[in-house]
Design an enzyme around this catalytic site. Structure first.
Site, PDB file in Angstrom:
ATOM      1  N   LEU A 194     -22.494  43.150   6.555  1.00  0.00           N
ATOM      2  CA  LEU A 194     -22.113  42.306   7.693  1.00  0.00           C
ATOM      3  C   LEU A 194     -21.317  43.184   8.663  1.00  0.00           C
ATOM      4  CD1 LEU A 194     -20.874  38.682   7.514  1.00  0.00           C
ATOM      5  CD2 LEU A 194     -19.904  40.289   9.129  1.00  0.00           C
ATOM      6  N   GLU A 246     -22.036  44.307  12.653  1.00  0.00           N
ATOM      7  CA  GLU A 246     -22.939  44.333  13.804  1.00  0.00           C
ATOM      8  C   GLU A 246     -22.944  45.689  14.485  1.00  0.00           C
ATOM      9  OE1 GLU A 246     -20.616  42.057  13.257  1.00  0.00           O
ATOM     10  OE2 GLU A 246     -21.826  40.332  12.650  1.00  0.00           O
ATOM     11  N   GLN A 297     -27.393  37.920  13.899  1.00  0.00           N
ATOM     12  CA  GLN A 297     -27.636  36.587  13.339  1.00  0.00           C
ATOM     13  C   GLN A 297     -27.469  35.451  14.348  1.00  0.00           C
ATOM     14  OE1 GLN A 297     -25.209  35.125   9.799  1.00  0.00           O
ATOM     15  NE2 GLN A 297     -27.108  35.834   8.904  1.00  0.00           N
ATOM     16  N   PHE A 298     -26.447  35.527  15.167  1.00  0.00           N
ATOM     17  CA  PHE A 298     -26.277  34.634  16.317  1.00  0.00           C
ATOM     18  C   PHE A 298     -25.857  35.535  17.478  1.00  0.00           C
ATOM     19  CE2 PHE A 298     -25.894  31.618  12.925  1.00  0.00           C
ATOM     20  CZ  PHE A 298     -26.242  30.380  13.434  1.00  0.00           C
ATOM     21  N   ILE A 333     -22.650  39.172  18.619  1.00  0.00           N
ATOM     22  CA  ILE A 333     -23.136  40.475  19.080  1.00  0.00           C
ATOM     23  C   ILE A 333     -22.027  41.389  19.572  1.00  0.00           C
ATOM     24  CG2 ILE A 333     -23.562  40.036  21.553  1.00  0.00           C
ATOM     25  CD1 ILE A 333     -26.418  41.230  21.040  1.00  0.00           C
ATOM     26  N   GLU A 339     -28.383  41.124   8.948  1.00  0.00           N
ATOM     27  CA  GLU A 339     -27.680  40.331   7.941  1.00  0.00           C
ATOM     28  C   GLU A 339     -28.591  39.227   7.414  1.00  0.00           C
ATOM     29  OE1 GLU A 339     -24.332  39.101  10.305  1.00  0.00           O
ATOM     30  OE2 GLU A 339     -23.723  41.188  10.616  1.00  0.00           O
ATOM     31  N   HIS A 357     -21.371  29.642  18.053  1.00  0.00           N
ATOM     32  CA  HIS A 357     -22.762  29.583  17.581  1.00  0.00           C
ATOM     33  C   HIS A 357     -23.652  28.976  18.660  1.00  0.00           C
ATOM     34  CE1 HIS A 357     -20.628  30.048  13.755  1.00  0.00           C
ATOM     35  NE2 HIS A 357     -21.764  30.399  13.198  1.00  0.00           N
ATOM     36  N   PRO A 378     -19.187  42.754  18.436  1.00  0.00           N
ATOM     37  CA  PRO A 378     -18.809  44.006  17.756  1.00  0.00           C
ATOM     38  C   PRO A 378     -19.828  45.121  17.990  1.00  0.00           C
ATOM     39  CG  PRO A 378     -18.510  42.139  16.294  1.00  0.00           C
ATOM     40  CD  PRO A 378     -19.256  41.623  17.496  1.00  0.00           C
TER      41      PRO A 378
END
Lengths: 324, 329
Positions: free
Chosen positions: A58, A60, A82-83, A87, A29, A129, A89
């Site tokens: 988007l 995962e 991305q973070f 993760i 992403e 995050h 999903p």
């Protein structure tokens, strides 16, 4: 030798890997035109084009699943999540497919890829995050798990991970993405996976850590040295497979160990480390092993400096262990 | 349903709150990553205007407008951004994690798409308990890229659940445009319609149109007619996260931003009411002044509230504590 921060070192490693091997593809992403939300993939899109630096939907689970299919067909995908908090999903794909393919195909079909993902607290990101979910992945047989603490290791370990025949989960501590700087050689080099590093030597207590908390441990080691307690500080670098020898040799020497990590305590990686130490060098222990970790709570926003195992919590733990 | 003048008032409040947050963000006292909804106020205000207090709303990372429009407490929201104990999430969440069950705001979660199945579950609960309530979930254009979105919509259709799926299509996921993420030649509404869900595309910057469409969807849901998918076209004026403009980043053109600013939802509603003579310029000024005063007052109350402290280990479980709490510190 050029000075780099973690972001630059990882970017450099990706560029080197992509230049020398057409099979290497970066995907995720916002990784392409944007260069990633932390700018780790900046410039790669312009240099290698949209077939090798892929802006994905988007999704995962879709990203990791697609990477698995590419890997089985001989490509070397480097998907980014991305973070690491995002993760989950993709957990099904990682656990059910990526980690198991070699085994279930009798060694015939490895699912070689490097999943890069920023990890850990320190940016006031709150619940989603900030987390440090390494234990959930170390528990899954078939994944290698890496977490560098500095630019040199980040580059060398990432290049080693990309060369490695197995799937690697590469956790990048976002708190030190720019704060950690250092000399990094130009061109390709690797840091062996499975090699921990003794960053500071001392005979009284072994401190074991990885990622951003290394700096807190070094600060704590400096402070307790002022009270006459000298520490081995071990940066594990690769969490799994672990460099057992470096760990046990140090504990044999000191007889005392403190383990520091950001993730919650219960069933955290520290639990496994304590078990390993007890199994292998129990009779060398002179004090109960101690863990200084995040708390058994969701990751909090304003209370994050209370949550993280910072130096002020490590110091008393080390002193207590030294004097036990 | 709200009268048009009330809709304008709500729009002005949300806009004013977001502008004041942007103005004060650089003071470094609100430290959480903050996603402002300037430019997108009409989706929140228009949809929530069609709801009853007992109806429920779920949201994502850009949730201030949804929370306020659903009747959330402004001071509690701002206190949350400041990380105060009096924040609507006790200061443990921050901007992306607002929750307030007392006004039916069941929660914002910044994991894209993750609240969509929850909204479906809330609707199923209403159906099973024979409560005449409706569940609404706001999400962005990228949420339709997650598989769970369609799993949820299928289940809602199967059970004819009282849920409204509100897709705020602002054309970007972080900085990546829709065109780089979804196939060309089809709209999100077409994909939804293809799943068999009643679908409507609406100008998301026209608060009156949004309220009309939402009202129809909510009425249908409440009457047992099942779910509706609304695609609301809108646009975020500022950067993905933070208080600044971002044309300099180069991912969208100044012309594009200008064109959408010309379609500002607050200006649109203002213009309509002025033209109709339902409001005159001096009333508007007075309204704006009063709102700004209230917002600033709330900001001060929130800022001066005590910090969230000593509560790290509380609320993990209902009453029990972890057996190792004693040696955690």
């Amino acid at each position: 030798m050029p000075q780099m921060n973690m972001v630059q070192a990882i970017n450099d490693a990706l560029r080197i890997a992509m230049k020398r091997d057409d099979r290497v593809v970066v995907m995720g992403e916002d990784v392409g035109r944007v260069g990633g939300v932390f700018r780790v993939t900046a410039g790669l899109f312009d240099e290698f084009g949209d077939e090798r630096v892929i802006d994905t939907p988007l999704s995962e689970g879709g990203i990791i699943g697609a990477a698995a299919g590419m890997a089985l067909y001989g490509m070397v995908p480097i998907p980014e999540i991305q973070f690491s908090d995002f993760i989950w999903p993709a957990y099904d794909q990682i656990v059910s497919e990526v980690a198991k393919y070699r085994y279930r195909s009798g060694g015939e079909y490895p699912c070689k890829m490097v999943i890069r993902t920023p990890v850990g607290g320190g940016i006031r990101g709150g619940h989603y995050h900030s987390q440090h979910p390494e234990a959930q992945f170390i528990h899954v047989a078939g994944l290698k798990v890496v977490c560098p603490s500095n630019p040199y290791d980040a580059k060398g370990l990432l290049l080693a991970s990309i060369e490695d025949p197995d799937p690697v989960l590469f956790f990048e501590p976002k708190r030190i993405y720019r704060a950690a700087k250092g000399d990094v050689p130009e061109g390709a080099f690797t840091v062996d996976l499975e090699s921990a590093q003794v960053v500071r030597e001392g005979g009284d207590v072994t401190i074991v850590t990885y990622g951003a908390m290394l700096y807190e441990c070094l600060d704590a080691a400096e402070k307790v040295a002022g009270e006459g307690v000298e520490c081995d500080v071990i940066d594990l670098r690769t969490l799994w497979p672990i460099d057992v020898t470096t760990l046990t040799e140090s504990v044999k020497k000191t007889g005392r160990v403190v383990i520091v990590h950001e993730a919650p305590k219960t069933c955290g990686f520290g639990s496994e480390l304590v078990s390993l130490i007890c199994e292998k060098v129990f009779y060398h222990l002179q004090a109960p092993p101690k863990r200084v970790t995040g708390f058994d709570t969701p990751f909090p926003y304003t209370l994050e400096m209370e949550y993280l195992p910072l130096s002020h919590r490590i110091v008393p733990a080390v002193l207590e262990t030294a004097r036990a | 349903m709200k009268r048009d003048r009330e809709l304008l008032y709500d729009l002005l409040v949300v806009r004013s709150v977001e502008q004041e947050i942007a103005r004060r963000y650089s003071e470094q006292q609100m430290r959480c990553p903050t996603h402002l909804c300037i430019g997108q106020e009409a989706t929140a205000v228009g949809v929530c205007a069609a709801l009853r207090p007992e109806d429920v709303v779920f949201s994502g990372h850009r949730s201030h407008g949804h929370y306020l429009a659903k009747g959330g407490d402004l001071t509690a929201m701002l206190a949350e951004l400041y990380g105060r104990g009096s924040g609507c999430s006790a200061g443990k969440g921050g901007s992306m994690h607002l929750v307030d069950l007392s006004v039916g705001f069941l929660g914002a979660v910044p994991i894209v798409g993750s609240t969509i199945p929850m909204a479906v579950g809330a609707a199923l609960g209403f159906l099973l308990q024979k409560l005449p309530r409706v569940s609404v979930v706001f999400f962005g254009d990228a949420a339709v890229e997650e598989g769970v979105t369609w799993e949820s919509i299928d289940f809602a259709l199967l059970e004819r659940l009282p849920v409204v799926f509100v897709c705020e299509n602002n054309l970007y996921s972080v900085q990546t445009p829709l065109s780089a993420r979804q196939p060309a030649g089809r709209t999100i509404a077409q994909v939804a319609a293809g799943h068999g869900v009643e679908t409507e595309s609406v100008d998301g910057n026209d608060v009156f149109a949004v309220q009309r469409a939402a009202r129809a969807a909510v009425d249908r849901a409440r009457a047992g007619g099942g779910p509706t998918f609304l695609e609301l076209a809108t646009y975020r004026h500022l950067e993905h996260v933070g208080p600044n403009e971002d044309v300099s980043l180069g991912y969208r053109s100044a012309e594009e931003v200008e064109a959408w600013r010309a379609r500002c939802p607050v200006e649109h509603a203002t213009r309509v009411l002025l033209e109709r003579g339902e409001l005159d310029a001096s009333e508007l000024d007075e309204l704006r002044r009063r709102i700004l005063r209230d917002v600033r007052h709330a900001l001060e109350l929130a800022r001066d509230a005590p910090e969230a402290q000593g509560s790290l280990l509380s609320d993990v479980f209902a009453s029990t504590v972890s057996p190792i709490d004693g040696d955690q510190r």
